[in-house]
Each structure stands twice: as structure tokens, then as C-alpha cells.
Motif scaffolding. Sequence first.
Motif, PDB file in Angstrom:
ATOM      1  N   LEU A   1       0.787  -1.232   0.000  1.00 44.39           N
ATOM      2  CA  LEU A   1       0.000   0.000   0.000  1.00 44.39           C
ATOM      3  C   LEU A   1       0.820   1.284   0.000  1.00 44.39           C
ATOM      4  O   LEU A   1       0.369   2.290  -0.555  1.00 44.39           O
ATOM      5  N   LEU A   2       1.991   1.297   0.620  1.00 48.93           N
ATOM      6  CA  LEU A   2       2.750   2.539   0.712  1.00 48.93           C
ATOM      7  C   LEU A   2       3.168   3.081  -0.663  1.00 48.93           C
ATOM      8  O   LEU A   2       3.077   4.289  -0.879  1.00 48.93           O
ATOM      9  N   PRO A   3       3.599   2.244  -1.595  1.00 43.97           N
ATOM     10  CA  PRO A   3       3.935   2.804  -2.915  1.00 43.97           C
ATOM     11  C   PRO A   3       2.746   3.497  -3.583  1.00 43.97           C
ATOM     12  O   PRO A   3       2.913   4.512  -4.256  1.00 43.97           O
ATOM     13  N   VAL A   4       1.538   2.996  -3.385  1.00 46.46           N
ATOM     14  CA  VAL A   4       0.341   3.624  -3.941  1.00 46.46           C
ATOM     15  C   VAL A   4       0.116   4.979  -3.268  1.00 46.46           C
ATOM     16  O   VAL A   4      -0.114   5.987  -3.933  1.00 46.46           O
ATOM     17  N   ASP A   5       0.188   4.999  -1.945  1.00 47.58           N
ATOM     18  CA  ASP A   5       0.024   6.253  -1.214  1.00 47.58           C
ATOM     19  C   ASP A   5       1.120   7.242  -1.563  1.00 47.58           C
ATOM     20  O   ASP A   5       0.875   8.431  -1.709  1.00 47.58           O
ATOM     21  N   TYR A   6       2.339   6.750  -1.698  1.00 47.69           N
ATOM     22  CA  TYR A   6       3.484   7.595  -2.028  1.00 47.69           C
ATOM     23  C   TYR A   6       3.291   8.240  -3.401  1.00 47.69           C
ATOM     24  O   TYR A   6       3.535   9.421  -3.580  1.00 47.69           O
ATOM     25  N   ALA A   7       2.830   7.456  -4.371  1.00 50.37           N
ATOM     26  CA  ALA A   7       2.610   7.980  -5.723  1.00 50.37           C
ATOM     27  C   ALA A   7       1.546   9.070  -5.728  1.00 50.37           C
ATOM     28  O   ALA A   7       1.654  10.046  -6.468  1.00 50.37           O
ATOM     29  N   ARG A   8       0.533   8.928  -4.889  1.00 52.30           N
ATOM     30  CA  ARG A   8      -0.538   9.923  -4.817  1.00 52.30           C
ATOM     31  C   ARG A   8      -0.094  11.212  -4.138  1.00 52.30           C
ATOM     32  O   ARG A   8      -0.540  12.297  -4.488  1.00 52.30           O
ATOM     33  N   SER A   9       0.765  11.094  -3.130  1.00 52.98           N
ATOM     34  CA  SER A   9       1.093  12.267  -2.311  1.00 52.98           C
ATOM     35  C   SER A   9       2.421  12.915  -2.660  1.00 52.98           C
ATOM     36  O   SER A   9       2.710  13.998  -2.190  1.00 52.98           O
ATOM     37  N   GLY A  10       3.244  12.267  -3.433  1.00 49.54           N
ATOM     38  CA  GLY A  10       4.569  12.800  -3.720  1.00 49.54           C
ATOM     39  C   GLY A  10       5.537  12.418  -2.612  1.00 49.54           C
ATOM     40  O   GLY A  10       5.301  11.476  -1.877  1.00 49.54           O
ATOM     41  N   ALA A  11       6.610  13.158  -2.481  1.00 47.72           N
ATOM     42  CA  ALA A  11       7.638  12.836  -1.491  1.00 47.72           C
ATOM     43  C   ALA A  11       7.086  12.944  -0.080  1.00 47.72           C
ATOM     44  O   ALA A  11       6.359  13.866   0.247  1.00 47.72           O
ATOM     45  N   MET A  12       7.437  11.978   0.739  1.00 49.11           N
ATOM     46  CA  MET A  12       7.010  11.986   2.140  1.00 49.11           C
ATOM     47  C   MET A  12       8.115  12.551   3.005  1.00 49.11           C
ATOM     48  O   MET A  12       9.230  12.049   2.982  1.00 49.11           O
ATOM     49  N   GLY A  13       7.782  13.576   3.772  1.00 48.47           N
ATOM     50  CA  GLY A  13       8.762  14.144   4.693  1.00 48.47           C
ATOM     51  C   GLY A  13       8.815  13.406   6.004  1.00 48.47           C
ATOM     52  O   GLY A  13       9.841  13.349   6.658  1.00 48.47           O
ATOM     53  N   ALA A  14       7.671  12.823   6.385  1.00 47.22           N
ATOM     54  CA  ALA A  14       7.597  12.104   7.657  1.00 47.22           C
ATOM     55  C   ALA A  14       6.599  10.965   7.535  1.00 47.22           C
ATOM     56  O   ALA A  14       5.614  11.062   6.814  1.00 47.22           O
ATOM     57  N   VAL A  15       6.890   9.886   8.229  1.00 49.58           N
ATOM     58  CA  VAL A  15       5.985   8.745   8.318  1.00 49.58           C
ATOM     59  C   VAL A  15       5.801   8.445   9.798  1.00 49.58           C
ATOM     60  O   VAL A  15       6.781   8.296  10.529  1.00 49.58           O
ATOM     61  N   MET A  16       4.527   8.380  10.250  1.00 49.92           N
ATOM     62  CA  MET A  16       4.255   8.060  11.644  1.00 49.92           C
ATOM     63  C   MET A  16       3.696   6.642  11.723  1.00 49.92           C
ATOM     64  O   MET A  16       2.772   6.288  11.003  1.00 49.92           O
ATOM     65  N   VAL A  17       4.281   5.848  12.605  1.00 42.51           N
ATOM     66  CA  VAL A  17       3.858   4.467  12.796  1.00 42.51           C
ATOM     67  C   VAL A  17       3.294   4.343  14.207  1.00 42.51           C
ATOM     68  O   VAL A  17       3.957   4.698  15.180  1.00 42.51           O
ATOM     69  N   GLY A  18       2.071   3.821  14.319  1.00 39.76           N
ATOM     70  CA  GLY A  18       1.494   3.543  15.634  1.00 39.76           C
ATOM     71  C   GLY A  18       2.098   2.267  16.180  1.00 39.76           C
ATOM     72  O   GLY A  18       2.198   1.269  15.475  1.00 39.76           O
ATOM     73  N   SER A  19       2.517   2.289  17.432  1.00 40.56           N
ATOM     74  CA  SER A  19       3.210   1.125  17.984  1.00 40.56           C
ATOM     75  C   SER A  19       2.271   0.040  18.459  1.00 40.56           C
ATOM     76  O   SER A  19       2.722  -1.032  18.840  1.00 40.56           O
ATOM     77  N   ALA A  20       0.975   0.276  18.459  1.00 41.68           N
ATOM     78  CA  ALA A  20       0.043  -0.739  18.946  1.00 41.68           C
ATOM     79  C   ALA A  20      -0.282  -1.727  17.825  1.00 41.68           C
ATOM     80  O   ALA A  20      -1.422  -1.995  17.520  1.00 41.68           O
TER      81      ALA A  20
END
Length: 185
Positions: free
Chosen positions: A29-48
Motif C-alpha cells: 500500500l505505501l507505494p500507492v500512497d506515495y505515488a498519490r502524495s509525492g515525497a514523504m517528509g515524515a511517516v508516523m507508525v502507531g506502535s500498537a
Amino acid sequence: MFKSCSNGGFDKMVDSRYRSSTVQRLKDLLPVDYARSGAMGAVMVGSALWDLSNGCNDHPEITPSYAREYANGILNICVVLRQLAPHATLWWRTAPPVSDAYSQKSKDKGHGRTNDNIRTLNRIVVQTIQNHSGCGHIIDWWSFVKTWDNKVVQKALARDGRHYAYPYDVRLLDFAMKKIMNTPF
């Protein structure tokens, strides 16, 4: 890494996104989201992320093998995120506490989603990220929520006892965004 907890049992989910691990879903899924949004400056991951170790933690405590699998799952996610978003800053959000009633009910049933277990998993994510350079930074929602009066925390939780309702959810997001914006990259 292929099952999910629901009230202490194993779910057999139909949607393939939920039959795979967090790492596999990121790869899909991330490549699809990345293509839609352009360069990602930050990625937040929930630890739960309860699927980081094999199966459910339906025990009253975190076992050493569960703790090892959980830490290894965090590192696997770090590796995948570094490959998929190499220039993004990674942020790992600790899980906030669940309601006292939910925690006690889980404990009484011998299930794993108690505040004691959440605290332990938070400690594992913090130690894992701090011990591996390049895996990012911590946003400690647990400690932030623990600065609130317990009556406020109980009021802030939605009826399910696990999720935070408006406007408290916005306060948590605001806390995270301020932390991200005030950290030099």
C-alpha cells in the motif's frame, strides 16, 4: 503475523489486507500512497501493532518470546520503510492507555490488552528505536496522556474504552504534530 486479536480470540478475516502482516501491507500500500502524495517528509507508525508477533497475545503478561517477536517486527517495519521512503523521517507513536474498566476486564478474562501490557510494549518500541539508529524518533502518547488527570483520561476515551474521542483525539494529534515540527531534520 497473520492473525489479529478481537476480544481475546483469533479472527479469520476475509479481506486480504488483514491476512497479511504489517510489513506486507506496507509493501503493498505505501507505494500507492506515495505515488498519490509525492515525497514523504515524515511517516508516523502507531506502535500498537498487535500483529507484529505470531498470533494473539491472549495472556495476562508479555512473554519473552512475544517481546522478541514484537521487537523484531518493529525492526522489519523500519527496514521496509527505509526502502520505500528513504528520505522520510520515521516517527513511532507509543500507544496511549486504555480505560481502567477495559484494562481490568481484559485482565480478568486473561487477555493481553491491559495497560500493563501496553506499557511493556511501549517500552519495547522505545528501546528498539533508540538502539537502532536510522529507525527514527519516538512520539510518546502514553506519557503525554499520563500528564492528564485520570478522570480526564477516562472521559476522553470512547465507549469502547480503547479509542480517544473528540476533542481529545485532536489534542493527541496536535501533540504529535508539534513534536514533528519542532524536531530538526
